[in-house]
Design a protein around this motif. Sequence first.
Motif, PDB file in Angstrom:
ATOM      1  N   SER A  73       0.853  -1.187   0.000  1.00 37.33           N
ATOM      2  CA  SER A  73       0.000   0.000   0.000  1.00 37.33           C
ATOM      3  C   SER A  73       0.889   1.238   0.000  1.00 37.33           C
ATOM      4  O   SER A  73       1.826   1.330   0.805  1.00 37.33           O
ATOM      5  N   PRO A  74       0.626   2.218  -0.873  1.00 36.50           N
ATOM      6  CA  PRO A  74       1.462   3.430  -0.883  1.00 36.50           C
ATOM      7  C   PRO A  74       1.177   4.362   0.288  1.00 36.50           C
ATOM      8  O   PRO A  74       1.986   5.230   0.607  1.00 36.50           O
ATOM      9  N   VAL A  75       0.022   4.175   0.936  1.00 36.72           N
ATOM     10  CA  VAL A  75      -0.365   5.043   2.050  1.00 36.72           C
ATOM     11  C   VAL A  75      -0.969   4.184   3.160  1.00 36.72           C
ATOM     12  O   VAL A  75      -1.291   3.015   2.960  1.00 36.72           O
ATOM     13  N   SER A  76      -1.118   4.789   4.331  1.00 39.80           N
ATOM     14  CA  SER A  76      -1.805   4.085   5.413  1.00 39.80           C
ATOM     15  C   SER A  76      -3.272   4.505   5.434  1.00 39.80           C
ATOM     16  O   SER A  76      -3.624   5.609   5.023  1.00 39.80           O
ATOM     17  N   GLY A  77      -4.113   3.604   5.885  1.00 37.86           N
ATOM     18  CA  GLY A  77      -5.542   3.899   5.927  1.00 37.86           C
ATOM     19  C   GLY A  77      -6.355   2.626   5.981  1.00 37.86           C
ATOM     20  O   GLY A  77      -5.867   1.568   6.385  1.00 37.86           O
ATOM     21  N   LYS A  78      -7.594   2.711   5.530  1.00 37.13           N
ATOM     22  CA  LYS A  78      -8.518   1.581   5.590  1.00 37.13           C
ATOM     23  C   LYS A  78      -8.871   1.139   4.171  1.00 37.13           C
ATOM     24  O   LYS A  78      -9.175   1.969   3.311  1.00 37.13           O
ATOM     25  N   ILE A  79      -8.804  -0.177   3.936  1.00 42.39           N
ATOM     26  CA  ILE A  79      -9.207  -0.714   2.633  1.00 42.39           C
ATOM     27  C   ILE A  79     -10.730  -0.669   2.569  1.00 42.39           C
ATOM     28  O   ILE A  79     -11.425  -1.401   3.263  1.00 42.39           O
ATOM     29  N   THR A  80     -11.243   0.224   1.714  1.00 38.18           N
ATOM     30  CA  THR A  80     -12.690   0.439   1.669  1.00 38.18           C
ATOM     31  C   THR A  80     -13.376  -0.371   0.580  1.00 38.18           C
ATOM     32  O   THR A  80     -14.577  -0.632   0.660  1.00 38.18           O
ATOM     33  N   GLU A  81     -12.614  -0.773  -0.458  1.00 38.82           N
ATOM     34  CA  GLU A  81     -13.262  -1.518  -1.543  1.00 38.82           C
ATOM     35  C   GLU A  81     -12.219  -2.289  -2.347  1.00 38.82           C
ATOM     36  O   GLU A  81     -11.131  -1.779  -2.614  1.00 38.82           O
ATOM     37  N   ILE A  82     -12.578  -3.509  -2.708  1.00 43.67           N
ATOM     38  CA  ILE A  82     -11.792  -4.272  -3.679  1.00 43.67           C
ATOM     39  C   ILE A  82     -12.676  -4.430  -4.908  1.00 43.67           C
ATOM     40  O   ILE A  82     -13.673  -5.150  -4.883  1.00 43.67           O
TER      41      ILE A  82
END
Length: 448
Positions: A73-82
């Motif tokens: 992942s290029p950034v931190s955060g929450k995976i919201t959709e695949i």
Amino acid sequence: MSKDIRIKKGLDIKLVGEAKQVTTELPIGGVFAVKPDDFHGVIPKILAKEGTEVKAGQALFYDKSDERILFPSPVSGKITEIVRGARRKVLEIKITTSETQDYKDFGKVDVESMSAEEIKSHLFASGCWPFVKQRPYDVVANPNQAPKAIFVSGHASAPLAADFDYVLQGKEAELQAALTALSKLTEGKVHVSVGSSNSPLKGMKNVELHNVSGPHPVGNVSTQIAQVDPINKGEVVWVVAAHDLVVIGELLLTGELHVKRTVALTGSKINEPKYVTAYAGAQIGDVVKGNLNNDNTRVISGNVLSGLQASEEGFLGYYDNQITAIPEGDDYEFFGWNKPVFNKISTSRALTFSWLNPKKKYDLNTNTNGEHRAFVVTGSYEEVFPLDIYPMQLLKACMYKDLDEMEGLGAYEVAPEDFALTEFICVSKQPHQSIIRKGLDLMREELG
């Protein structure tokens, strides 16, 4: 010691909308996406599921053919959709991030004291291996094959391309760390090409330096490989983009993966062409916010010759450091083929006059100015194709899938981008890059 690389065959396409050497820092918040299609030939196996919190540098998926090759992942955060397409193919992994970034710590290392295997393991674990691509086939490098050399092009000659002399300023420490690491991964040389004496790559150690000059595609790695150390059957060469060296070097020096780009906003439909900082996978609408003329515009992630059409809702390609916006060519000229042409570029002198003013900058649109038809033998491809290869014959061999001919005609040496110029000037309007991509995929599948 340096060697000069000069070519005469090629074509410089001068367009309006070159980025001014001013950089704007953009806020990092928003939606980002990693697209498996950016890594050609990779079959992704998902590691992180929807709703998962990830750090920058944490693996999202790995390559089914080699589970050591991770894609972070290029950034931190929450995976919201695949996002999935036909047959549940993974198209995008979307991450919603905040302005505060949390980086996975891979640990600082001393490159000078590391062995080749230790460097490889570090690049695998951190997700930096996808930055290493290979010839033949122009795919993510196979770590099980030893390269005879590694090439880095520090000169971009494509239309409106980002100026590496400007983009890489102040990054000498990161560049040197990455090049030192790469030099341990091959028994051959690390070849670095520069286009001017101001290049930050000029004083690097553990490399062989080359000064390049001439028209586009002198900045393409394939052109430089053909001039310095051509690829024969059974040989492998690795390629790393100059701006990706910075990412690798920063990882080695700090232990954190910052897939951060200095992106050139270019083209006549950009209100203020300039540079901005953005992370790979950033939403294009956030990158060009307030700086895009939306009136009948084609937005491209990459350059006009080999980039991919995108939209403001789309995302910056993982390897791209340029966004181009030009007029959409959906208008047609009455009897346009039968009158003198002054506002377009052409290598032909049949009622076209761009050759009279080679320094003029044009505001070209996406119109192909013709329809798709069978190949017409004009000899024009060879005028803009500097490799010692017959381009039309190779294209035809790819179309009728003759593997022996493709081998004999030099398919191991090329990438789709090398045929962008022949596609641009093609009177038959054939999709050269797509043809070459399919041919290389067939060779990889059948010959390995």
